[in-house]
Design a protein around this motif. Structure first.
Motif, mmCIF file in Angstrom:
data_model
loop_
_atom_site.group_PDB
_atom_site.id
_atom_site.type_symbol
_atom_site.label_atom_id
_atom_site.label_comp_id
_atom_site.label_asym_id
_atom_site.label_seq_id
_atom_site.Cartn_x
_atom_site.Cartn_y
_atom_site.Cartn_z
ATOM 1 N N MET A 52 0.825 -1.203 0.000
ATOM 2 C CA MET A 52 0.000 0.000 0.000
ATOM 3 C C MET A 52 0.865 1.261 0.000
ATOM 4 O O MET A 52 0.464 2.292 -0.555
ATOM 5 N N GLU A 53 2.046 1.198 0.594
ATOM 6 C CA GLU A 53 2.977 2.325 0.528
ATOM 7 C C GLU A 53 3.454 2.542 -0.908
ATOM 8 O O GLU A 53 3.613 3.684 -1.360
ATOM 9 N N GLN A 56 0.726 4.242 -2.783
ATOM 10 C CA GLN A 56 0.704 5.664 -2.466
ATOM 11 C C GLN A 56 1.857 6.398 -3.147
ATOM 12 O O GLN A 56 1.682 7.495 -3.687
ATOM 13 N N HIS A 57 3.044 5.785 -3.137
ATOM 14 C CA HIS A 57 4.220 6.404 -3.751
ATOM 15 C C HIS A 57 4.017 6.630 -5.245
ATOM 16 O O HIS A 57 4.440 7.660 -5.791
ATOM 17 N N LYS A 59 1.187 7.084 -6.665
ATOM 18 C CA LYS A 59 -0.019 7.897 -6.867
ATOM 19 C C LYS A 59 -1.046 7.170 -7.732
ATOM 20 O O LYS A 59 -1.598 7.728 -8.681
ATOM 21 N N CYS A 63 -8.639 9.259 -5.495
ATOM 22 C CA CYS A 63 -9.386 9.692 -4.323
ATOM 23 C C CYS A 63 -10.041 8.476 -3.678
ATOM 24 O O CYS A 63 -10.112 7.399 -4.281
ATOM 25 N N THR A 64 -10.510 8.644 -2.446
ATOM 26 C CA THR A 64 -11.179 7.559 -1.733
ATOM 27 C C THR A 64 -12.519 8.071 -1.212
ATOM 28 O O THR A 64 -12.754 9.282 -1.137
ATOM 29 N N HIS A 168 -8.489 1.536 5.826
ATOM 30 C CA HIS A 168 -8.084 2.853 5.346
ATOM 31 C C HIS A 168 -7.992 3.827 6.526
ATOM 32 O O HIS A 168 -8.796 3.751 7.464
ATOM 33 N N ALA A 175 -12.054 3.306 -3.635
ATOM 34 C CA ALA A 175 -11.015 4.163 -4.197
ATOM 35 C C ALA A 175 -11.230 4.311 -5.696
ATOM 36 O O ALA A 175 -11.613 3.345 -6.375
#
Length: 234
Positions: A52-53, A56-57, A59, A63-64, A168, A175
């Motif tokens: 999950m990191e 996120q990294h 992108k 949006c969620t 989350h 998402a």
């Protein structure tokens, strides 16, 4: 990919089943609930966090939300687990990949059914490349793009439900994706188009072979430059 049969770690040298740890710590979980019930649950949870990191990294998520917009259909997702083994048949890494259940995608809603094909380099092209390297005494370098598909922008609006077991930070359940996830029918095709655009942007003089769209070349002033693209992350 480094997936192995559940519970049966393989020795990469002799391709024979290794001895399964009777404690069950080498078992590859089939779902999030099983991952949390194993003796090495902390390592599987850490693998989920790492995945999950990475999301996120890169992108990947635009949006969620706690609720879906009206008329929107979200696709279910899940974690797929795997173990990466060393040559000494010890565990090198615990892996968890966030994967979309692509068979639930709806044509013309989540993807273009005419744009799911991705070119794959042929064995013949690889042999040609090696022959050219040897003949012209060229430098040879191999590159690997980590989590390649996570770099590809989506052309359709795709909402997904977070995988079971994932909580989350805001308690959201859904998402909207900005980029591809593994499992999407269009993921491989989107990645091919992205890498093609990046290669041409890097060197506009590169030519794409008519015989193999994964083979690129440039011959200028007696200098040779070849690129062979191979996708194996299906």
């Amino acid at each position: 990919m480094d997936f192995v049969d559940p519970g049966v770690p393989m020795n990469p040298d002799v391709h024979m089943p290794a001895i399964l740890n009777v404690s069950g710590s080498n078992v590859i979980p089939q779902n999030a609930r099983q991952a949390r019930s194993l003796p090495d649950a902390d390592k599987w949870l850490a693998a989920e966090d790492e995945e999950m990191e990475s999301i996120q990294h890169n992108k990947v998520v635009a949006c969620t939300a706690s609720f879906l917009p009206e008329g929107v259909i979200a696709i279910k997702t899940m974690f797929i687990y795997a173990l990466k083994w060393t040559l000494l048949n010890t565990i090198e890494r615990y892996k968890a990949r966030w994967v979309v259940r692509g068979f639930l995608e709806i044509p013309d809603v989540h993807y273009n059914p005419d744009a799911t094909h991705a070119h794959v380099a042929s064995d013949s092209s690889l042999l040609v490349l090696i022959s050219l390297v040897v003949k012209h005494d060229l430098h040879f370098k191999q590159l690997d793009v980590k989590t390649a598909f996570l770099n590809s922008p989506l052309t359709h609006e795709v909402w997904v439900r977070f995988p079971a077991g994932y909580v989350h930070p805001l308690g959201h359940s859904f998402a909207r994706l900005r980029k591809s996830l593994y499992g999407l029918k269009q993921a491989a095709a989107d990645w091919y188009e992205l890498q093609h655009a990046r290669l041409i942007a890097f060197d506009s003089s590169l030519q794409r072979s008519k015989a193999d769209p994964c083979f690129y070349y440039r011959v200028k002033d007696g200098q040779f430059f070849f690129v062979l693209v191979h996708v194996d992350d299906y």
